[in-house]
Design an enzyme around this catalytic site. Structure first.
Site, short mmCIF file in Angstrom:
data_model
loop_
_atom_site.label_atom_id
_atom_site.label_comp_id
_atom_site.label_asym_id
_atom_site.label_seq_id
_atom_site.Cartn_x
_atom_site.Cartn_y
_atom_site.Cartn_z
N CYS A 122 -2.35 2.88 9.14
CA CYS A 122 -3.34 1.91 8.66
C CYS A 122 -4.53 1.79 9.60
CB CYS A 122 -2.72 0.52 8.55
SG CYS A 122 -1.31 0.38 7.49
N HIS B 275 0.87 -1.19 0.00
CA HIS B 275 0.00 0.00 0.00
C HIS B 275 0.90 1.23 0.00
CE1 HIS B 275 -3.72 -2.02 2.05
NE2 HIS B 275 -4.00 -1.80 0.79
N1 ARG Z 1 -3.65 -7.23 6.47
C1 ARG Z 1 -4.09 -6.03 5.83
C2 ARG Z 1 -4.02 -6.20 4.33
O1 ARG Z 1 -3.13 -6.88 3.85
C3 ARG Z 1 -3.27 -4.87 6.29
C4 ARG Z 1 -3.75 -3.54 5.79
C5 ARG Z 1 -2.86 -2.40 6.18
N2 ARG Z 1 -3.41 -1.15 5.78
C6 ARG Z 1 -2.75 -0.16 5.19
N3 ARG Z 1 -3.39 0.96 4.98
N4 ARG Z 1 -1.53 -0.27 4.76
O2 ARG Z 1 -4.83 -5.68 3.58
#
Ligand code: ARG
Length: 275
Positions: A258, A164
């Site tokens: 996050c 992300h």
């Molecule tokens: N386990 C989640 C996923 O893989 C973690 C999300 C983390 N969020 C972020 N905004 N980076 O989607």
């Protein structure tokens, strides 16, 4: 106006599946510790003057805690996510319902789109920096730029650990941002250098501690522990960095940013100062 940040308590948080390289079902979360770390983050934000409305946790949706992925907020508009992995798609309707109830004009994307909200879409002033490839897709990001009427800079994410945009890039103030260069291709690194005058590179060990995954509230910058280099660079620039342990959430590939969704505008977080 008080900053508003959506959070979701970690009642049902855990590693139930593996959709990024940080996640390993054999490395489970310590639930008591996760709850404590989440409460500490919530209290820290409250102490900085932030109002933190809550999304109700739901069994079977362990990643609902990562509210950054609920939607992209632009003024009164909320563009709700379409998750790439089926494991998270059950979150979409809950996110949409909460945002509608809170008074946002909610936009639902076609089911064929992939878009993971503020995880992949960060404003620098009126420019939308848009991470694509690993989760969100580039055509959807362009479409969103047209919808809200702002320029989009697409940034391809090339390292699966930094899947992300908010794991490898953080806007801090007009012309100031932190980033982890190897998460981007050459084009992306150049685009960031051209757009942002003071671009703070984060070292690999600190990127692994999710240094870039910071919550910015005016001059305060909240990160996981283990980011001393970034904190020093921030102090030199007049910011007040604060750390709080978030190790249990790192097991899922997430950290401070996050766990939050800025509701009064992502651009308000980084690009305006609160006194
Ligand atoms: N386990 C989640 C996923 O893989 C973690 C999300 C983390 N969020 C972020 N905004 N980076 O989607």
């Amino acid at each position: 106006m008080r900053p508003r940040i959506l959070m979701c308590p970690p009642d049902f948080f855990g590693i139930e599946y593996e959709i990024n390289p940080w996640m390993n079902r054999a490395r489970q979360v310590d639930h008591e510790q996760a709850k404590q770390q989440w409460r500490d983050l919530n209290q820290l934000l409250t102490s900085l003057g932030v109002e933190t409305p809550l999304l109700s946790p739901v069994a079977g949706l362990p990643d609902l805690v990562f509210t950054a992925n609920a939607a992209m907020i632009y003024r009164q508009q909320a563009i709700v996510s379409r998750f790439r992995h089926p494991q998270r798609q059950g979150e979409e309707a809950l996110d949409a319902a909460w945002l509608l109830e809170d008074g946002f004009a909610v936009t639902q994307l076609p089911k064929t789109s992939y878009f993971e909200g503020a995880g992949d879409a960060l404003f620098c002033g009126e420019t939308l920096l848009a991470g694509y490839h690993l989760r969100s897709d580039a055509p959807t990001q362009q479409w969103i730029g047209e919808l809200v009427g702002c320029r989009v800079i697409p940034l391809e994410l090339v390292d699966p650990y930094y899947y992300h945009l908010d794991t490898c890039f953080c806007p801090l103030a007009p012309g100031v941002a932190a980033y982890f260069p190897p998460a981007f291709d050459e084009y992306g690194q150049r685009a960031l250098r051209e757009l942002i005058a003071d671009l703070i590179p984060v070292a690999a060990e600190e990127a692994q501690s999710f240094a870039c995954n910071a919550v910015v509230v005016g001059k305060h910058v909240v990160t996981n522990t283990g980011c001393p280099g970034l904190h020093a660079a921030l102090r030199q620039r007049g910011f007040s960095p604060v750390d709080t342990p978030l190790s249990e959430f790192v097991k899922a590939g997430g950290s401070a940013k996050c766990l939050t969704l800025r509701l009064d505008g992502e651009e308000a977080a980084a690009w305006k100062y609160y006194p």
